[in-house]
Design an enzyme around this catalytic site. Sequence first.
Site, PDB file in Angstrom:
ATOM      1  N   HIS A 189      -2.330  -8.026   6.430  1.00  6.80           N
ATOM      2  CA  HIS A 189      -2.995  -6.744   6.695  1.00  6.80           C
ATOM      3  C   HIS A 189      -4.315  -6.603   5.930  1.00  6.80           C
ATOM      4  O   HIS A 189      -4.627  -5.551   5.367  1.00  6.80           O
ATOM      5  CB  HIS A 189      -2.066  -5.569   6.385  1.00  6.80           C
ATOM      6  CG  HIS A 189      -1.044  -5.329   7.449  1.00  6.80           C
ATOM      7  ND1 HIS A 189      -1.375  -5.004   8.750  1.00  6.80           N
ATOM      8  CD2 HIS A 189       0.316  -5.396   7.416  1.00  6.80           C
ATOM      9  CE1 HIS A 189      -0.267  -4.866   9.460  1.00  6.80           C
ATOM     10  NE2 HIS A 189       0.774  -5.117   8.683  1.00  6.80           N
ATOM     11  N   ASP A 194       2.975  -7.811   3.151  1.00  2.39           N
ATOM     12  CA  ASP A 194       3.879  -7.768   4.294  1.00  2.39           C
ATOM     13  C   ASP A 194       3.201  -8.352   5.525  1.00  2.39           C
ATOM     14  O   ASP A 194       1.976  -8.422   5.608  1.00  2.39           O
ATOM     15  CB  ASP A 194       4.325  -6.338   4.578  1.00  2.39           C
ATOM     16  CG  ASP A 194       3.164  -5.400   4.892  1.00  2.39           C
ATOM     17  OD1 ASP A 194       2.137  -5.498   4.195  1.00  2.39           O
ATOM     18  OD2 ASP A 194       3.275  -4.569   5.815  1.00  2.39           O
ATOM     19  N   GLU A 195       4.026  -8.782   6.461  1.00  2.00           N
ATOM     20  CA  GLU A 195       3.568  -9.229   7.782  1.00  2.00           C
ATOM     21  C   GLU A 195       2.375 -10.176   7.680  1.00  2.00           C
ATOM     22  O   GLU A 195       1.316  -9.936   8.260  1.00  2.00           O
ATOM     23  CB  GLU A 195       3.255  -8.004   8.653  1.00  2.00           C
ATOM     24  CG  GLU A 195       4.487  -7.139   8.888  1.00  2.00           C
ATOM     25  CD  GLU A 195       4.234  -5.894   9.726  1.00  2.00           C
ATOM     26  OE1 GLU A 195       3.096  -5.408   9.739  1.00  2.00           O
ATOM     27  OE2 GLU A 195       5.196  -5.408  10.375  1.00  2.00           O
ATOM     28  N   VAL A 196       2.582 -11.259   6.955  1.00  2.00           N
ATOM     29  CA  VAL A 196       1.514 -12.256   6.766  1.00  2.00           C
ATOM     30  C   VAL A 196       1.519 -13.169   7.992  1.00  2.00           C
ATOM     31  O   VAL A 196       1.959 -14.324   7.949  1.00  2.00           O
ATOM     32  CB  VAL A 196       1.711 -13.043   5.452  1.00  2.00           C
ATOM     33  CG1 VAL A 196       0.494 -13.931   5.181  1.00  2.00           C
ATOM     34  CG2 VAL A 196       1.931 -12.083   4.285  1.00  2.00           C
TER      35      VAL A 196
END
Length: 485
Positions: free
Chosen positions: A94, A150-152
Site C-alpha cells: 500500500h 499488509d497486502e504486499v
Amino acid sequence: MSGPSASAFRMRAVHLDLKGAPPKVSYLAEIFPLFHTLGANALLIEYEDMFPYEGHLKLLRAKHAYSPSEIREILHLARQSELEVIPLVQTFGHMEFVLKHQEFAHLREVALFPNTLNPHEAESLALVGAMVDQVMELHDRARWLHMGCDEVYFLGEGEASRRWLQQEQNSKAKLCLSHMRAVASHVLTRHPATRPLVWDDMLRDIPEDLLQESGLPGLVQPVLWDYGADLDVHGKVLLMEKFQKCGFARLWAASAFKGATGAHQALTSIEHHLQNHLQWLRAAQTGPAGVLEGIMLTGWQRYDHFAVLCELLPVGIPSLAVCLQSLQQGGFNEEAKDRVESCLGVASLDITDFTREGAGSFPGSDVLTLVTQVSIQLRSSVEALLDGNRLVAGWFSPYHRRQKAIHPVVLQHIQPEALSLLVRWGTLVLELEAALKSIFYLDAVEEWLEENVHPSLQRLQSLVQDLSEAAGQPHDGNVHPVSQA
C-alpha cells in the site's frame, strides 16, 4: 446479547484513515471527546499523504495536507480527550501514494504496479526510514508505531526478487520477513521507546520455525485483522496461539466499524460491524489469556489510494458508537444501547435500520441525515420518473427527446413533477454540500458529490431541459441542482 469482560481489550483505538476525505481539525476537535465518552482510549492515525513531509519527501503531500502546527493541534486535542495516538506509516505494501510519483517509481517491486516497495534496494529502506523519522519527529511520545506491511501484492515478482528466489533456501516468506525486520530495526534503533506494529496477513501462513528464526517476534507486535461478521473465532484463537508460540509477546486485534462492506458503500451497516465486534470479543475470551494488548477499530475511507470514497466518517459514527460500547460493556446489552442513544442524541436506536430523518445530534449528524436521504431516495426517485413513469416511457422516449416532440397533455403531466423533483433535490443537495464543507476540504466534497449525486441529478436536469425545449419554452439555466464551486 452479552459477552466477555471488556478487560479483554485494554486499548481501544479508533482508526482514522486519512487517505480519503480527511476531516478538518475543527471537526476532530468536536469528535474526539465523543470518541472518549463512547469508550475509546487511543487513535490509530493513518496519515498517508496528509502528513506534512519535508525535504525530498515534500512531493508526497496532498493539496490540503495538515501543517506541522495542525499535527501538533491534533495531538493536543487527543491528549485532552485522553486518546493515545499511534501513527501508521505504510512501509512495504500500500505504498501507492509514494510510488505513484515518478521520482520514486524506480523503487517499485513490479514496474507497472505502485503498490509494493522493492525490498532489495537500499534506497527503499532509506525512503521508508526517512518517512518514519519525519512522522516520529512530531510523535516523539508515541509508544507504538504501526508499520503497515499488509497486502504486499506482487512480492517476489520483480526482476531482483526473481533472481534472489532462484538461490537455494530463499523464499518469499524470508524476503517478507527480512524487510519487516529491517524496518523494525530502524524504528527501534532511532526510536527505542517506540514498539513497531505490523498487520498480520503476510505472517499468517509462514511456518512457526521460520518466524522464530527470523528474529521478528522480538521486534514487532502483530495486529490480527478480520472485518467479517462471520469471523472464524476458532481460527483466530489458533492464530493467536501460533504467534504466541513463535515468540510474539503481545498481539493486537483489528475490527472494522465502517469501510469494510464495499468499496463504493455510502451507508454503514451497523448490524454487520456489531457482529464483527461480538465475534472478536468471543475470540478474546477463548484465546490465550493476557496476550492481547488491545483492539483497533478500523474505519477505512478508501480500499486503496486509487479507490473511490466509501462511507464518510460522520456516517459511520453510530456504528462506531455501537461497537465501542459493545467492547466496553462486553456485549451489546441494554446498558450499551442506552449509552449509545444518550451520547448520539438518538431517541430509539435500531441497529438494523439507522435511516430515519433527524437521526441524532452528534457532530456531523446532519451529514448522516442528508447522505441517508440522498443515498436511499435520490436515485430511486429519479429512476421512478425516467424509467418507471409510463408517460415518459411511452410519450417522451429518447427518440422524442431528440426530436423535441411531445404531446401537450403529456407535457402538463410530466413537466410539473420533474420541476418539483429538481427543486426538491436541488435544495437538499445544496444543504448537504454546505454540511460537507464544514467538515471536509473542497476536493473531498466535490468527489463525493460527483460520485453519489451528480449522475442522478444530471439525468433529471437533462429531462427538464428537454421538456422545456420540446414545449418551445426557454430553459432557465439557473435551475441547476448543484452549485458550481
